[in-house]
Design a protein around this motif. Structure first.
Motif, PDB file in Angstrom:
ATOM      1  N   GLY A 155       0.786  -1.221   0.000  1.00  0.00           N
ATOM      2  CA  GLY A 155       0.000   0.000   0.000  1.00  0.00           C
ATOM      3  C   GLY A 155       0.820   1.275   0.000  1.00  0.00           C
ATOM      4  N   ASN A 156       2.113   1.170   0.267  1.00  0.00           N
ATOM      5  CA  ASN A 156       2.952   2.363   0.394  1.00  0.00           C
ATOM      6  C   ASN A 156       3.072   3.145  -0.902  1.00  0.00           C
ATOM      7  OD1 ASN A 156       5.702   3.833   0.355  1.00  0.00           O
ATOM      8  ND2 ASN A 156       5.336   3.468   2.531  1.00  0.00           N
ATOM      9  N   SER A 157       3.389   2.486  -1.987  1.00  0.00           N
ATOM     10  CA  SER A 157       3.555   3.212  -3.251  1.00  0.00           C
ATOM     11  C   SER A 157       2.222   3.795  -3.724  1.00  0.00           C
ATOM     12  CB  SER A 157       4.188   2.325  -4.329  1.00  0.00           C
ATOM     13  OG  SER A 157       3.374   1.215  -4.593  1.00  0.00           O
ATOM     14  N   GLU A 158       1.142   3.076  -3.511  1.00  0.00           N
ATOM     15  CA  GLU A 158      -0.180   3.586  -3.864  1.00  0.00           C
ATOM     16  C   GLU A 158      -0.500   4.835  -3.035  1.00  0.00           C
ATOM     17  OE1 GLU A 158      -4.358   1.455  -4.543  1.00  0.00           O
ATOM     18  OE2 GLU A 158      -3.771   1.496  -2.426  1.00  0.00           O
ATOM     19  N   PHE A 159      -0.189   4.797  -1.752  1.00  0.00           N
ATOM     20  CA  PHE A 159      -0.410   5.926  -0.853  1.00  0.00           C
ATOM     21  C   PHE A 159       0.362   7.151  -1.342  1.00  0.00           C
ATOM     22  CE2 PHE A 159       0.085   8.357   3.067  1.00  0.00           C
ATOM     23  CZ  PHE A 159      -1.101   8.143   3.749  1.00  0.00           C
ATOM     24  N   ARG A 160       1.633   6.952  -1.696  1.00  0.00           N
ATOM     25  CA  ARG A 160       2.464   8.055  -2.214  1.00  0.00           C
ATOM     26  C   ARG A 160       1.865   8.653  -3.491  1.00  0.00           C
ATOM     27  NH1 ARG A 160       8.138   8.002  -0.545  1.00  0.00           N
ATOM     28  NH2 ARG A 160       8.489   6.275   0.884  1.00  0.00           N
ATOM     29  N   GLU A 161       1.469   7.789  -4.409  1.00  0.00           N
ATOM     30  CA  GLU A 161       0.894   8.253  -5.679  1.00  0.00           C
ATOM     31  C   GLU A 161      -0.371   9.071  -5.449  1.00  0.00           C
ATOM     32  OE1 GLU A 161       0.266   4.716  -8.001  1.00  0.00           O
ATOM     33  OE2 GLU A 161       2.417   4.274  -8.092  1.00  0.00           O
ATOM     34  N   LYS A 162      -1.204   8.595  -4.534  1.00  0.00           N
ATOM     35  CA  LYS A 162      -2.452   9.307  -4.270  1.00  0.00           C
ATOM     36  C   LYS A 162      -2.187  10.630  -3.557  1.00  0.00           C
ATOM     37  CE  LYS A 162      -5.776   5.579  -4.673  1.00  0.00           C
ATOM     38  NZ  LYS A 162      -5.088   5.009  -5.775  1.00  0.00           N
ATOM     39  N   LEU A 163      -1.209  10.679  -2.657  1.00  0.00           N
ATOM     40  CA  LEU A 163      -0.851  11.957  -2.025  1.00  0.00           C
ATOM     41  C   LEU A 163      -0.315  12.941  -3.056  1.00  0.00           C
ATOM     42  CD1 LEU A 163       0.834  11.293   1.450  1.00  0.00           C
ATOM     43  CD2 LEU A 163      -1.213  12.621   0.976  1.00  0.00           C
ATOM     44  N   ASP A 164       0.503  12.450  -3.985  1.00  0.00           N
ATOM     45  CA  ASP A 164       1.003  13.309  -5.071  1.00  0.00           C
ATOM     46  C   ASP A 164      -0.158  13.924  -5.852  1.00  0.00           C
ATOM     47  OD1 ASP A 164       3.774  13.027  -4.679  1.00  0.00           O
ATOM     48  OD2 ASP A 164       3.952  11.365  -6.099  1.00  0.00           O
ATOM     49  N   THR A 171      -1.229  20.033   4.099  1.00  0.00           N
ATOM     50  CA  THR A 171      -0.470  21.254   4.364  1.00  0.00           C
ATOM     51  C   THR A 171       1.027  21.059   4.161  1.00  0.00           C
ATOM     52  OG1 THR A 171      -0.418  20.740   6.740  1.00  0.00           O
ATOM     53  CG2 THR A 171      -2.196  22.184   5.960  1.00  0.00           C
ATOM     54  N   LYS A 172       1.449  19.793   4.055  1.00  0.00           N
ATOM     55  CA  LYS A 172       2.859  19.500   3.773  1.00  0.00           C
ATOM     56  C   LYS A 172       2.943  18.139   3.097  1.00  0.00           C
ATOM     57  CE  LYS A 172       7.394  18.833   5.884  1.00  0.00           C
ATOM     58  NZ  LYS A 172       8.174  18.905   7.129  1.00  0.00           N
ATOM     59  N   TRP A 173       3.736  18.086   2.037  1.00  0.00           N
ATOM     60  CA  TRP A 173       4.025  16.812   1.345  1.00  0.00           C
ATOM     61  C   TRP A 173       5.307  17.019   0.562  1.00  0.00           C
ATOM     62  CZ3 TRP A 173       4.398  11.984   1.125  1.00  0.00           C
ATOM     63  CH2 TRP A 173       4.488  11.256  -0.052  1.00  0.00           C
ATOM     64  N   ASP A 174       6.368  16.323   0.977  1.00  0.00           N
ATOM     65  CA  ASP A 174       7.662  16.454   0.307  1.00  0.00           C
ATOM     66  C   ASP A 174       8.143  15.123  -0.265  1.00  0.00           C
ATOM     67  OD1 ASP A 174       8.603  14.981   2.477  1.00  0.00           O
ATOM     68  OD2 ASP A 174       9.765  16.624   3.338  1.00  0.00           O
ATOM     69  N   SER A 175       7.202  14.255  -0.584  1.00  0.00           N
ATOM     70  CA  SER A 175       7.447  12.901  -1.088  1.00  0.00           C
ATOM     71  C   SER A 175       7.862  11.926   0.009  1.00  0.00           C
ATOM     72  CB  SER A 175       8.481  12.888  -2.223  1.00  0.00           C
ATOM     73  OG  SER A 175       7.988  13.631  -3.316  1.00  0.00           O
ATOM     74  N   ASP A 176       7.896  12.375   1.257  1.00  0.00           N
ATOM     75  CA  ASP A 176       8.105  11.505   2.402  1.00  0.00           C
ATOM     76  C   ASP A 176       7.293  12.008   3.589  1.00  0.00           C
ATOM     77  OD1 ASP A 176       8.964   9.518   4.134  1.00  0.00           O
ATOM     78  OD2 ASP A 176      10.877  10.496   4.563  1.00  0.00           O
ATOM     79  N   ASN A 177       7.610  13.181   4.080  1.00  0.00           N
ATOM     80  CA  ASN A 177       6.907  13.757   5.222  1.00  0.00           C
ATOM     81  C   ASN A 177       5.612  14.409   4.754  1.00  0.00           C
ATOM     82  OD1 ASN A 177       9.134  13.517   7.356  1.00  0.00           O
ATOM     83  ND2 ASN A 177      10.158  14.515   5.637  1.00  0.00           N
TER      84      ASN A 177
END
Length: 133
Positions: free
Chosen positions: A63-72, A118-124
């Motif tokens: 689920g991690n990569s999917e989560f990152r993609e959706k946050l992007d 309010t914050k997304w830097d591809s990790d935090n």
């Protein structure tokens, strides 16, 4: 409540009920399962709110990569975020990034919360949720 039932409360369908912790609903809102222990109360414009603070590198799994993609995508589109509060019987293990499926977890949709990234830097990442009026 099962995680799949919590997503259905927002009319969102997981790609995989075994590991998806993020999905867009029919309104284009990003629905996320978020751990209870990473929320903190804040005040925004004089009103009480909740801020979620975490990093995706804390955990791994399908689920991690999917989560990152959706946050992007949600960040790019300015999508509203909806919360499912995940609680576990082993918060220490979750904080260390262990496989959450090994523990007893419950999931509660916060129907009256509306959030924004309010914050997304591809990790935090940070998301602030307020009660919907």
């Amino acid at each position: 409540m099962l995680i799949s039932e919590a997503f259905k409360a927002f009319k969102a369908t997981q790609n995989n009920v075994q590991w998806s912790v993020s999905a867009f609903n029919e309104k284009g809102e990003l629905v996320l399962s978020l751990w209870h222990q990473f929320f903190q109360p804040v005040t925004v414009n004089g009103e009480r709110a909740m801020k979620y603070v975490d990093r995706v590198s804390r955990w791994s799994g399908n689920g991690n990569s999917e989560f990152r993609e959706k946050l992007d995508l949600a960040t790019k589109n300015g999508a509203t975020v909806r919360a499912i509060i995940a609680k576990t019987n082993s918060p220490e293990a979750i904080a260390c990034g262990e496989d959450a499926s090994k523990y007893k977890n419950t999931f509660s949709p916060k129907i009256d919360w509306v959030g924004s990234i309010t914050k997304w830097d591809s990790d935090n990442f940070e998301i602030v949720f307020s009660k919907q009026v």
